[in-house]
Design an enzyme around this catalytic site. Structure first.
Site, short mmCIF file in Angstrom:
data_model
loop_
_atom_site.label_atom_id
_atom_site.label_comp_id
_atom_site.label_asym_id
_atom_site.label_seq_id
_atom_site.Cartn_x
_atom_site.Cartn_y
_atom_site.Cartn_z
N ARG A 20 1.13 -1.10 0.05
CA ARG A 20 0.32 0.03 -0.07
C ARG A 20 0.85 1.14 0.17
O ARG A 20 0.29 2.01 0.12
CB ARG A 20 -1.09 -0.05 1.47
CG ARG A 20 -0.39 -0.83 2.81
CD ARG A 20 -1.31 -0.70 3.68
NE ARG A 20 -2.47 -1.28 3.59
CZ ARG A 20 -4.11 -0.92 4.26
NH1 ARG A 20 -3.76 0.04 5.10
NH2 ARG A 20 -4.45 -1.32 4.53
N CYS A 42 -17.69 3.73 -5.59
CA CYS A 42 -17.14 3.37 -4.68
C CYS A 42 -17.03 1.46 -5.50
O CYS A 42 -17.96 0.74 -5.84
CB CYS A 42 -18.47 2.70 -4.17
SG CYS A 42 -18.56 2.20 -2.24
N HIS A 167 -18.08 3.55 2.05
CA HIS A 167 -19.43 2.34 2.25
C HIS A 167 -19.55 1.44 3.66
O HIS A 167 -18.22 0.99 3.62
CB HIS A 167 -18.82 1.48 1.23
CG HIS A 167 -19.82 0.65 0.67
ND1 HIS A 167 -21.22 0.86 -0.04
CD2 HIS A 167 -20.63 -0.48 1.10
CE1 HIS A 167 -22.18 -0.33 -0.37
NE2 HIS A 167 -22.15 -1.03 0.49
N HIS A 169 -18.22 -1.53 6.10
CA HIS A 169 -17.46 -1.96 6.09
C HIS A 169 -16.81 -2.91 7.59
O HIS A 169 -15.71 -1.28 8.21
CB HIS A 169 -16.65 -2.05 5.20
CG HIS A 169 -15.24 -1.32 5.17
ND1 HIS A 169 -16.03 -0.12 4.66
CD2 HIS A 169 -14.23 -0.92 4.92
CE1 HIS A 169 -14.81 0.57 4.91
NE2 HIS A 169 -13.66 0.14 5.34
N HIS A 243 -17.46 -17.22 30.86
CA HIS A 243 -16.37 -17.71 30.37
C HIS A 243 -16.22 -18.06 29.62
O HIS A 243 -16.32 -18.83 29.42
CB HIS A 243 -15.14 -17.94 31.87
CG HIS A 243 -13.91 -18.52 31.46
ND1 HIS A 243 -13.03 -16.55 32.05
CD2 HIS A 243 -13.36 -19.49 31.23
CE1 HIS A 243 -11.95 -17.00 31.44
NE2 HIS A 243 -11.70 -18.50 30.95
#
Lengths: 334, 334
Positions: A20, A42, A167, A169, A243
């Site tokens: 990225r 989108c 949107h 998500h 638990h």
């Protein structure tokens, strides 16, 4: 492919997400302005299925084909993944204090609803229940993969919480390592168990339900509280009353009840804080450490109304400007 | 008075700063919009000395009276302190898992310059040197106070870094506890020292100066690097080349050299990243653990161009989207 890096200076892993990565120059103008997010562009809107990688899981209407419209909740690999399933968990020593590893793991996006403008507070409760059933489904599936040590389910809601797509998500990341923060929490809880023979979280919940000072809401099987020493204003936690150390052990019925509790809580936060940006995180034991007597899974919700500044980054000590008991009362009444 | 709270769930202290607390309702509209900051209303501008608590330290022109104009660098108690010198470090058990303590400590503001529009990159180098000499002065003074265990010096520059006042200033907080994050770093470094007989930071710096991959700049006595496994894009660290565990041990000459290095680095970051908001933090050993063989003080600079989102808050693992070696090259060339 991205890279996991480890430094012996602090014994922590970091993801260097070159996939990225922008070039450093791109940060010149990247001062947190979210990109334009029109419905035409989108990637999560129905009809745009080809703009994303093929789906890995989907709740869809009978007779509709994969990667076409007709879905209700759709899970896809993140197009800009922090980690990818290529590679392995082998460590590569750089020198005697640094290590690196393939950026190995999974990074999925759970598109919660076909409608761009819905969110967890406006959806019909049946839709929220379906979102949570998919959380459970993907959590169990990724936790069962022996290559992954920890699975982190989270949601970034709004630009202040780190998302650029509006949107609705959520995301889930499976990692080949156990984060130091989680190991610390496990160590602390195990020490308590060794000393007192009890789950420290079960014990804490008993105290909180006695005093009620920090109680926000309760259902048959869940309790929602402000933490006594919470880092952030209005940081809120949801605990199962029974638990259980791993989120994946939740039954479908309990998961439906959880969806209802979460929607109620998010509506309260929306009313109380004028629709704040927020993060949701599911904190569970490591994937292959199941049924621990000493640990207890929970969900944290952090409205992004305060900011970690130099003091917090430099000391790790947080300044919370809202007394948790006052926040709890305010949310109870909202 | 504020309060320090401790939870046995994670063994961490948190400051509940009721002195700066708004009522919970006030957060409704508090979505990070900084207040108007005109010079007429600025409490740090010359002529407005009466708008702040009386100064605790000052570099001022001869013949000018305290708390009047004529100062060059002025230190005052924070008007909205996270901690105050009233109270003591006695722990009050709430039950067997929670403790509280008076919000006891010191919180000072260092006003760096009388000119509202200057900053560390635009000031004359003599002025920057004076700012750093005051850092040293206040750091030593607060560290000498036996009531305080740790002293955190930091700067929030810009609204994205958590400040609402644009007049150039830094802050210093003295705490009656040692933060868990600092104790973790000390434990890791001590273990390394016990094993290898060496300071892990000195060893790391030797490696970094050999490879030069992450080197940003060097002076006679300081080295500036991108960390191999840095949490944030362009997170940068300044280390003294000589071994020293406590910032307060710096000599006045070394401190002048440090001022020059910091100004150079901040100018590079400003050029490279289009004047980003940033935090500066001085990381030093605890106040009364001096001359440690195994620890090494340093300064961190974090440009606020990335955001911790749900994954980071939920796992403690950070995703850094800029490779540190690329960031270093970019800063070297800036």
């Amino acid at each position: 492919m991205s890279e996991l890096r480890y430094s012996s200076l602090n014994k922590e892993w970091v993801i260097i997400a070159t996939d990225r990565a922008k070039r450093p120059e791109d940060f010149k103008y990247g001062k947190g302005v979210p990109p334009a997010d029109s419905r035409e562009k989108c990637p999560f809107c129905p009809g745009h299925e080809s703009k994303t990688p093929p789906e890995v899981f989907c709740l869809r209407e009978k007779g509709t084909a994969p990667n076409t419209s007709g879905w209700r909740v759709r899970v896809i690999p993140n197009q800009f993944p922090a980690l990818t399933p290529e590679g392995n968990h082998k460590r590569h020593p750089i020198n005697d204090i640094y290590m690196s590893m393939d950026g190995f793991g999974a990074h999925e996006v759970i598109v919660e609803n076909p409608d761009h403008d819905q969110n967890l507070t406006t959806m019909d409760i049946r839709q929220v229940e379906e979102v949570f059933s998919v959380y459970r489904e993907r959590y169990i599936a990724l936790s069962a993969d022996r290559r992954y040590e920890s699975v982190i389910l989270f949601k970034n809601n709004g630009p202040g919480a780190g998302t650029s797509l509006s949107h609705p998500h959520s995301q889930i990341i499976a990692m080949p390592v156990t984060p130091l923060m989680l190991r610390h929490r496990l160590d602390v809880a195990r020490e308590y168990f060794d000393n007192y023979g009890d789950c420290i979280y079960c014990h804490m919940l008993e105290k909180e339900r006695e005093t009620k000072d920090r109680l926000v809401l309760e259902s048959d099987n869940f309790v929602v509280i402000e933490l006594f020493a919470s880092f952030f204003a209005f940081e809120t936690a949801v605990y199962p009353k029974w638990h259980a150390s791993n989120f994946g052990a939740i039954t479908p019925e309990q998961c439906r009840e959880l969806a209802g509790v979460m929607q109620k809580l998010l509506i309260k936060l929306k009313r109380a804080l004028d629709n704040p940006d927020y993060n949701i995180m599911v904190a569970s034991a490591p994937a292959h450490e199941q049924d621990l007597e000493y640990y207890h899974w929970f969900i944290k919700i952090v409205p992004r109304i305060s900011k970690a500044a130099g003091f917090e980054l430099g000391s790790g000590v947080f300044i919370n400007t809202v007394v948790p008991e006052a926040a709890a009362k305010y949310l109870r009444d909202a």
